[in-house]
Write a protein that holds these residues in place. Structure first.
Motif, PDB file in Angstrom:
ATOM      1  N   GLU A  19     -12.621   3.747 120.208  1.00  0.00           N
ATOM      2  CA  GLU A  19     -11.814   3.282 119.085  1.00  0.00           C
ATOM      3  C   GLU A  19     -12.514   2.223 118.242  1.00  0.00           C
ATOM      4  OE1 GLU A  19      -7.850   2.280 120.355  1.00  0.00           O
ATOM      5  OE2 GLU A  19      -7.770   3.979 121.722  1.00  0.00           O
ATOM      6  N   VAL A  20     -13.829   2.281 118.160  1.00  0.00           N
ATOM      7  CA  VAL A  20     -14.548   1.357 117.279  1.00  0.00           C
ATOM      8  C   VAL A  20     -14.197   1.686 115.836  1.00  0.00           C
ATOM      9  CG1 VAL A  20     -16.836   0.812 116.355  1.00  0.00           C
ATOM     10  CG2 VAL A  20     -16.448   0.796 118.814  1.00  0.00           C
ATOM     11  N   ASN A  21     -13.715   0.693 115.090  1.00  0.00           N
ATOM     12  CA  ASN A  21     -13.304   0.932 113.714  1.00  0.00           C
ATOM     13  C   ASN A  21     -13.790  -0.126 112.734  1.00  0.00           C
ATOM     14  OD1 ASN A  21     -11.672  -1.232 114.336  1.00  0.00           O
ATOM     15  ND2 ASN A  21      -9.793  -0.006 114.499  1.00  0.00           N
ATOM     16  N   GLN A  22     -14.579  -1.084 113.221  1.00  0.00           N
ATOM     17  CA  GLN A  22     -15.103  -2.130 112.340  1.00  0.00           C
ATOM     18  C   GLN A  22     -16.528  -2.496 112.748  1.00  0.00           C
ATOM     19  OE1 GLN A  22     -12.466  -5.603 111.456  1.00  0.00           O
ATOM     20  NE2 GLN A  22     -11.075  -4.622 112.919  1.00  0.00           N
ATOM     21  N   LEU A  23     -17.304  -2.905 111.773  1.00  0.00           N
ATOM     22  CA  LEU A  23     -18.580  -3.564 112.022  1.00  0.00           C
ATOM     23  C   LEU A  23     -18.509  -4.957 111.407  1.00  0.00           C
ATOM     24  CD1 LEU A  23     -21.264  -0.804 111.285  1.00  0.00           C
ATOM     25  CD2 LEU A  23     -20.270  -1.457 113.482  1.00  0.00           C
ATOM     26  N   TYR A  24     -18.976  -5.932 112.163  1.00  0.00           N
ATOM     27  CA  TYR A  24     -18.956  -7.317 111.699  1.00  0.00           C
ATOM     28  C   TYR A  24     -20.395  -7.801 111.531  1.00  0.00           C
ATOM     29  CZ  TYR A  24     -18.236 -12.359 111.539  1.00  0.00           C
ATOM     30  OH  TYR A  24     -18.256 -13.675 111.161  1.00  0.00           O
ATOM     31  N   PHE A  25     -20.763  -8.195 110.304  1.00  0.00           N
ATOM     32  CA  PHE A  25     -22.116  -8.650 110.000  1.00  0.00           C
ATOM     33  C   PHE A  25     -22.143 -10.172 109.837  1.00  0.00           C
ATOM     34  CE2 PHE A  25     -21.990  -4.252 108.705  1.00  0.00           C
ATOM     35  CZ  PHE A  25     -23.228  -3.757 109.077  1.00  0.00           C
ATOM     36  N   ASP A  26     -23.330 -10.733 110.036  1.00  0.00           N
ATOM     37  CA  ASP A  26     -23.452 -12.188 109.918  1.00  0.00           C
ATOM     38  C   ASP A  26     -23.560 -12.665 108.469  1.00  0.00           C
ATOM     39  OD1 ASP A  26     -26.023 -11.543 109.152  1.00  0.00           O
ATOM     40  OD2 ASP A  26     -27.020 -12.514 110.845  1.00  0.00           O
ATOM     41  N   HIS A  27     -23.527 -11.748 107.507  1.00  0.00           N
ATOM     42  CA  HIS A  27     -23.550 -12.125 106.088  1.00  0.00           C
ATOM     43  C   HIS A  27     -22.409 -11.403 105.380  1.00  0.00           C
ATOM     44  CE1 HIS A  27     -24.832 -12.606 101.919  1.00  0.00           C
ATOM     45  NE2 HIS A  27     -25.619 -13.578 102.343  1.00  0.00           N
ATOM     46  N   ALA A  28     -21.665 -12.152 104.580  1.00  0.00           N
ATOM     47  CA  ALA A  28     -20.481 -11.593 103.923  1.00  0.00           C
ATOM     48  C   ALA A  28     -20.823 -10.521 102.901  1.00  0.00           C
ATOM     49  CB  ALA A  28     -19.688 -12.713 103.248  1.00  0.00           C
ATOM     50  N   GLY A  29     -22.086 -10.453 102.492  1.00  0.00           N
ATOM     51  CA  GLY A  29     -22.495  -9.461 101.509  1.00  0.00           C
ATOM     52  C   GLY A  29     -22.765  -8.083 102.096  1.00  0.00           C
ATOM     53  N   ILE A  30     -22.647  -7.937 103.420  1.00  0.00           N
ATOM     54  CA  ILE A  30     -22.820  -6.634 104.073  1.00  0.00           C
ATOM     55  C   ILE A  30     -21.459  -6.197 104.593  1.00  0.00           C
ATOM     56  CG2 ILE A  30     -24.173  -5.284 105.705  1.00  0.00           C
ATOM     57  CD1 ILE A  30     -26.103  -7.601 105.949  1.00  0.00           C
ATOM     58  N   LYS A  31     -20.960  -5.090 104.087  1.00  0.00           N
ATOM     59  CA  LYS A  31     -19.617  -4.630 104.459  1.00  0.00           C
ATOM     60  C   LYS A  31     -19.687  -3.175 104.914  1.00  0.00           C
ATOM     61  CE  LYS A  31     -17.319  -7.810 101.280  1.00  0.00           C
ATOM     62  NZ  LYS A  31     -16.935  -8.725 102.374  1.00  0.00           N
ATOM     63  N   ALA A  32     -18.826  -2.826 105.884  1.00  0.00           N
ATOM     64  CA  ALA A  32     -18.833  -1.483 106.463  1.00  0.00           C
ATOM     65  C   ALA A  32     -17.458  -0.841 106.333  1.00  0.00           C
ATOM     66  CB  ALA A  32     -19.248  -1.537 107.926  1.00  0.00           C
ATOM     67  N   GLU A  33     -17.453   0.457 106.046  1.00  0.00           N
ATOM     68  CA  GLU A  33     -16.232   1.253 105.972  1.00  0.00           C
ATOM     69  C   GLU A  33     -16.368   2.421 106.936  1.00  0.00           C
ATOM     70  OE1 GLU A  33     -13.821   4.099 102.766  1.00  0.00           O
ATOM     71  OE2 GLU A  33     -15.767   3.209 102.248  1.00  0.00           O
ATOM     72  N   LEU A  34     -15.378   2.578 107.815  1.00  0.00           N
ATOM     73  CA  LEU A  34     -15.414   3.642 108.800  1.00  0.00           C
ATOM     74  C   LEU A  34     -15.371   5.007 108.120  1.00  0.00           C
ATOM     75  CD1 LEU A  34     -15.239   4.442 111.864  1.00  0.00           C
ATOM     76  CD2 LEU A  34     -12.750   4.456 111.540  1.00  0.00           C
ATOM     77  N   VAL A  35     -16.239   5.912 108.560  1.00  0.00           N
ATOM     78  CA  VAL A  35     -16.186   7.312 108.125  1.00  0.00           C
ATOM     79  C   VAL A  35     -15.368   8.056 109.168  1.00  0.00           C
ATOM     80  CG1 VAL A  35     -17.512   9.375 107.585  1.00  0.00           C
ATOM     81  CG2 VAL A  35     -18.432   7.117 107.011  1.00  0.00           C
ATOM     82  N   PRO A  36     -14.121   8.438 108.877  1.00  0.00           N
ATOM     83  CA  PRO A  36     -13.256   9.008 109.916  1.00  0.00           C
ATOM     84  C   PRO A  36     -13.731  10.379 110.372  1.00  0.00           C
ATOM     85  CG  PRO A  36     -12.221   9.194 107.769  1.00  0.00           C
ATOM     86  CD  PRO A  36     -13.454   8.370 107.570  1.00  0.00           C
ATOM     87  N   GLU A  37     -13.460  10.662 111.639  1.00  0.00           N
ATOM     88  CA  GLU A  37     -13.711  12.006 112.149  1.00  0.00           C
ATOM     89  C   GLU A  37     -12.711  12.971 111.516  1.00  0.00           C
ATOM     90  OE1 GLU A  37     -13.550  12.141 116.359  1.00  0.00           O
ATOM     91  OE2 GLU A  37     -15.397  10.991 116.644  1.00  0.00           O
ATOM     92  N   MET A  38     -13.129  14.218 111.407  1.00  0.00           N
ATOM     93  CA  MET A  38     -12.260  15.234 110.816  1.00  0.00           C
ATOM     94  C   MET A  38     -11.838  16.235 111.891  1.00  0.00           C
ATOM     95  SD  MET A  38     -12.150  14.146 107.715  1.00  0.00           S
ATOM     96  CE  MET A  38     -11.372  15.513 106.838  1.00  0.00           C
ATOM     97  N   LYS A  39     -10.568  16.629 111.868  1.00  0.00           N
ATOM     98  CA  LYS A  39     -10.048  17.636 112.779  1.00  0.00           C
ATOM     99  C   LYS A  39      -9.105  18.545 112.008  1.00  0.00           C
ATOM    100  CE  LYS A  39      -7.809  18.263 117.263  1.00  0.00           C
ATOM    101  NZ  LYS A  39      -7.198  17.580 118.438  1.00  0.00           N
ATOM    102  N   ASP A  40      -9.393  19.845 112.036  1.00  0.00           N
ATOM    103  CA  ASP A  40      -8.605  20.820 111.286  1.00  0.00           C
ATOM    104  C   ASP A  40      -8.511  20.453 109.810  1.00  0.00           C
ATOM    105  OD1 ASP A  40      -8.119  22.204 113.671  1.00  0.00           O
ATOM    106  OD2 ASP A  40      -6.337  20.982 114.106  1.00  0.00           O
ATOM    107  N   GLY A  41      -9.628  19.908 109.293  1.00  0.00           N
ATOM    108  CA  GLY A  41      -9.679  19.565 107.876  1.00  0.00           C
ATOM    109  C   GLY A  41      -8.977  18.281 107.509  1.00  0.00           C
ATOM    110  N   LYS A  42      -8.498  17.532 108.520  1.00  0.00           N
ATOM    111  CA  LYS A  42      -7.792  16.282 108.241  1.00  0.00           C
ATOM    112  C   LYS A  42      -8.480  15.130 108.978  1.00  0.00           C
ATOM    113  CE  LYS A  42      -3.300  18.579 107.751  1.00  0.00           C
ATOM    114  NZ  LYS A  42      -1.905  18.641 108.243  1.00  0.00           N
ATOM    115  N   PRO A  43      -8.475  13.927 108.371  1.00  0.00           N
ATOM    116  CA  PRO A  43      -9.117  12.784 109.036  1.00  0.00           C
ATOM    117  C   PRO A  43      -8.331  12.319 110.250  1.00  0.00           C
ATOM    118  CG  PRO A  43      -8.006  12.077 107.033  1.00  0.00           C
ATOM    119  CD  PRO A  43      -7.929  13.579 107.053  1.00  0.00           C
ATOM    120  N   VAL A  44      -9.058  11.939 111.294  1.00  0.00           N
ATOM    121  CA  VAL A  44      -8.455  11.343 112.482  1.00  0.00           C
ATOM    122  C   VAL A  44      -8.535   9.828 112.314  1.00  0.00           C
ATOM    123  CG1 VAL A  44      -8.587  11.139 114.993  1.00  0.00           C
ATOM    124  CG2 VAL A  44      -9.166  13.304 113.881  1.00  0.00           C
ATOM    125  N   PRO A  45      -7.401   9.100 112.286  1.00  0.00           N
ATOM    126  CA  PRO A  45      -7.427   7.661 111.952  1.00  0.00           C
ATOM    127  C   PRO A  45      -8.297   6.818 112.873  1.00  0.00           C
ATOM    128  CG  PRO A  45      -5.184   8.514 111.913  1.00  0.00           C
ATOM    129  CD  PRO A  45      -6.038   9.594 112.501  1.00  0.00           C
TER     130      PRO A  45
END
Length: 234
Positions: A19-45
């Protein structure tokens, strides 16, 4: 890692990453957005256990160099790993490139320097990259493995397009190899990356910088007192 001012896709692997859903960086200028897995054509939260993918955006003002990144999931926040912010064009290794004739072309006249992101996936894996160079050019090849928390015990070889070996190195920056070569003739040259003890897995990643790079061999004197002005030889 990635280049300043760009967005890159990063895959996180390891243990206890449920259930990893975030990355935390030591600089505020680096931001991460989760790419959700897909199942039956729909994203898995919430991703299942296993590799998690993120789109990482690096702001132009983020300082160059090594940054800490941690994963956040069901079991809390992880130990840090290294994320590199560079200023050169970046590409990812494309398999198959395990023989000289299948080497991936990475460098041209309009791109004097480049960073290649890759992995040594097993005992027989050798990654080859071909680039064009002109006589008299000084080409530097710097492979980051241990310096970015990889298990790679790297080795670099440089050959002509026909396979004649010109140079090889290992253990220059501790376990990381480095080559500094002045090209003798116009043509294609091939650099190979492998593990010294013929091991490999997703944990054997690397960043290979190739090109006409600036490089400091030494600074003399190597230190100075705060608040003073001195002369130095670089």
């Amino acid at each position: 890692g990635g280049k300043q001012g760009t967005t890159v896709e990063v895959t996180v692997t390891g243990g206890d990453l449920e259930e990893v859903n975030q990355l935390y960086f030591d600089h505020a200028g680096i931001k991460a957005e989760l790419v959700p897995e897909m199942k039956d054509g729909k994203p898995v939260p919430i991703p299942a256990a296993g590799p998690a993918k993120f789109r990482v955006t690096i702001a132009p003002e983020v300082p160059l160099g090594l940054h800490d990144v941690r994963a956040i999931g069901r079991f809390g926040i992880s130990n840090p790993r290294t994320f590199v912010v560079g200023d050169m064009i970046e590409v990812n290794e494309t398999e198959p490139n395990n023989v000289l004739t299948a080497a991936t072309r990475v460098l041209a006249d309009k791109v004097p320097s480049i960073t290649v992101n890759g992995q040594i996936n097993g005992a027989t894996d050798i990654d080859y990259f071909v680039f064009s160079a002109r006589a008299g050019q000084r080409i530097l090849m710097d492979c980051y493995g241990q310096r970015i928390d990889s298990r790679l015990n790297g080795r670099l070889t440089l050959t002509t397009a026909t396979g004649k070996r010109l140079a090889a190195n290992d253990d220059f920056h501790d376990r990381d190899p480095f080559l500094d070569v002045t090209i003798s003739a116009d043509g294609d040259y091939i650099v190979g990356v492998t593990d010294q003890v013929f091991d490999g897995s997703p944990e054997y990643s690397y960043r290979l910088n190739i090109g006409t790079l600036p490089y400091i061999d030494y600074l003399l004197p190597p230190a100075a007192a705060p608040g003073t002005t001195s002369q130095f030889t670089v």
